[in-house]
Design a protein around this motif. Structure first.
Motif, PDB file in Angstrom:
ATOM      1  N   TYR A   1       0.787  -1.363   0.036  1.00 28.04           N
ATOM      2  CA  TYR A   1      -0.130   0.135  -0.041  1.00 28.04           C
ATOM      3  C   TYR A   1       0.851   1.174   0.114  1.00 28.04           C
ATOM      4  CZ  TYR A   1      -3.461  -3.492   1.486  1.00 28.04           C
ATOM      5  OH  TYR A   1      -4.216  -4.606   1.418  1.00 28.04           O
ATOM      6  N   TYR A   2       2.194   1.219  -0.213  1.00 23.23           N
ATOM      7  CA  TYR A   2       3.084   2.527  -0.324  1.00 23.23           C
ATOM      8  C   TYR A   2       2.443   3.234  -1.467  1.00 23.23           C
ATOM      9  CZ  TYR A   2       6.467   0.262   2.774  1.00 23.23           C
ATOM     10  OH  TYR A   2       7.146  -0.342   4.051  1.00 23.23           O
TER      11      TYR A   2
ATOM     12  N   THR B   1       9.376   8.315   9.639  1.00 24.65           N
ATOM     13  CA  THR B   1       8.189   7.253   9.230  1.00 24.65           C
ATOM     14  C   THR B   1       8.810   6.344   8.118  1.00 24.65           C
ATOM     15  OG1 THR B   1       6.669   8.854   9.641  1.00 24.65           O
ATOM     16  CG2 THR B   1       5.843   6.776   8.281  1.00 24.65           C
ATOM     17  N   LEU B   2       9.559   6.956   7.282  1.00 25.10           N
ATOM     18  CA  LEU B   2      10.137   6.075   6.060  1.00 25.10           C
ATOM     19  C   LEU B   2      11.314   5.330   6.617  1.00 25.10           C
ATOM     20  CD1 LEU B   2      10.646   9.095   3.112  1.00 25.10           C
ATOM     21  CD2 LEU B   2       8.812   7.086   3.400  1.00 25.10           C
TER      22      LEU B   2
ATOM     23  N   ILE C   1      13.169  -0.827  -1.758  1.00 19.96           N
ATOM     24  CA  ILE C   1      12.818  -0.917  -3.246  1.00 19.96           C
ATOM     25  C   ILE C   1      11.572  -0.075  -3.517  1.00 19.96           C
ATOM     26  CG2 ILE C   1      12.391  -2.246  -5.489  1.00 19.96           C
ATOM     27  CD1 ILE C   1      14.220  -4.411  -4.247  1.00 19.96           C
ATOM     28  N   ASN C   2      10.402  -0.308  -2.707  1.00 23.21           N
ATOM     29  CA  ASN C   2       9.266   0.348  -3.049  1.00 23.21           C
ATOM     30  C   ASN C   2       9.236   1.538  -2.552  1.00 23.21           C
ATOM     31  OD1 ASN C   2       6.808  -1.903  -4.006  1.00 23.21           O
ATOM     32  ND2 ASN C   2       8.389  -2.913  -2.631  1.00 23.21           N
ATOM     33  N   ILE C   3       9.938   2.012  -1.385  1.00 20.48           N
ATOM     34  CA  ILE C   3       9.928   3.500  -1.011  1.00 20.48           C
ATOM     35  C   ILE C   3      10.946   4.313  -1.885  1.00 20.48           C
ATOM     36  CG2 ILE C   3      10.929   5.017   0.680  1.00 20.48           C
ATOM     37  CD1 ILE C   3      10.662   2.462   2.820  1.00 20.48           C
ATOM     38  N   ASN C   4      11.820   3.691  -2.416  1.00 24.89           N
ATOM     39  CA  ASN C   4      12.705   4.318  -3.332  1.00 24.89           C
ATOM     40  C   ASN C   4      12.307   4.717  -4.865  1.00 24.89           C
ATOM     41  OD1 ASN C   4      15.596   4.202  -5.507  1.00 24.89           O
ATOM     42  ND2 ASN C   4      15.746   5.524  -3.723  1.00 24.89           N
TER      43      ASN C   4
END
Length: 299
Positions: free
Chosen positions: A217-218, A272-273, A286-289
């Motif tokens: 859900y990012y 948070t990140l 990977i999904n955050i970046n």
């Protein structure tokens, strides 16, 4: 004199037409397109003529976006061009009436305010562990959009209390919490952003596997965080790094109260990140970046 066939009278010499053509050209040179914005000064060597009766005149002027003189091969063209409107990415959105307010006004929540010297608390009329988390927890998260008392207080403190005592009941409810979190973040309200980020941090560490359950859900959560990531209340990025490392910051006569109250949006987003990366498993970074390319790994 030369007579034209079928004409009513004698034709005028060719030399008499020049003054009228010059007058027409002078009028075209005086035309100027004006609108709000900045000015452009253009030099054109090739002149282009557009007929007054041509149906393509409007489209031509719209495409070229400035008037060109027909007479002079090198003429100065002045025009005012309207600049782009503001995007409004950080503009606050109006809040809608929440379901939490409706249920609270109807008296469906087993809660009351407990006034103490240290601050207000929620007096639960039932044991928190016995509550139906599939029903109550999404409602409390829906109330994060509220800014008025007592709705804001009950939604914020009730969410923290339920996350603290939820245990294994929290993980199955995670998919139901995404839409309330997304709605709260999309309001772009500074107070709501700080409250929601603190709730998200508590949610990630509230139970096992919750951080990994949030990874799919990012794309719903991180776009707004990417907009406000560098909003540090006029503090430089180097100052932010010192704060995150626990170093003291010398602001002279100024006092950074937002650090003490945890109301700095940039710092809260960074925290948070980092929690997302630590508790989200191997695919978290990977999904955050992918959503926030400027994020640097903390591990």
């Amino acid at each position: 004199m030369v007579m034209e066939e079928g004409g009513p009278g004698p034709s005028k010499p060719a030399g008499d037409r020049c003054p009228r053509q010059r007058e027409k050209k002078d009028k075209q040179q005086d035309k100027q397109q004006t609108c709000e914005g900045f000015s452009i000064r253009a030099m054109m060597k090739n002149s282009v003529a557009v007929s007054e009766e041509s149906p393509m005149k409007g489209e031509f002027l719209q495409l070229v976006s400035f008037f060109i003189s027909v007479d002079s091969p090198c003429s100065d063209v002045h025009q005012l061009v309207r600049g782009p409107p503001p995007a409004g990415s950080v503009k606050e959105r109006p809040a809608k009436r929440t379901a939490f307010r409706k249920f609270y006004d109807r008296g469906d929540f087993p809660i009351a305010v407990q006034h103490e010297c240290a601050g207000n608390k929620i007096a639960w009329k039932v044991e928190i562990e016995n509550l139906d988390y599939h029903y109550f927890l999404p409602l409390f998260f829906d109330g994060l959009c509220e800014t008025e008392f007592p709705y804001e207080f009950f939604a914020r403190q009730g969410s923290h209390d339920m996350l603290e005592h939820g245990g294994n009941k929290i993980l199955p409810v995670v998919p139901q919490l995404i839409i309330p979190i997304k709605n709260a973040l999309n309001l772009r309200n500074r107070q709501i952003l700080c409250t929601t980020l603190k709730i998200i941090q508590h949610l990630v560490v509230s139970a096992e596997m919750v951080g990994e359950a949030l990874v799919p859900y990012y794309r719903q959560i991180l776009p707004v965080l990417s907009i406000f990531k560098h909003m540090n209340d006029d503090m430089s990025q180097g100052l932010l790094c010192l704060i995150l490392m626990g170093c003291s910051v010398n602001l002279g006569d100024g006092i950074e109260y937002s650090q003490q109250k945890r109301e700095n949006i940039g710092v809260l987003i960074q925290e948070t990140l980092e929690l997302f990366e630590r508790y989200g498993g191997k695919n978290a970074y990977i999904n955050i970046n992918y959503m926030i390319p400027t994020y640097e790994s903390c591990m």
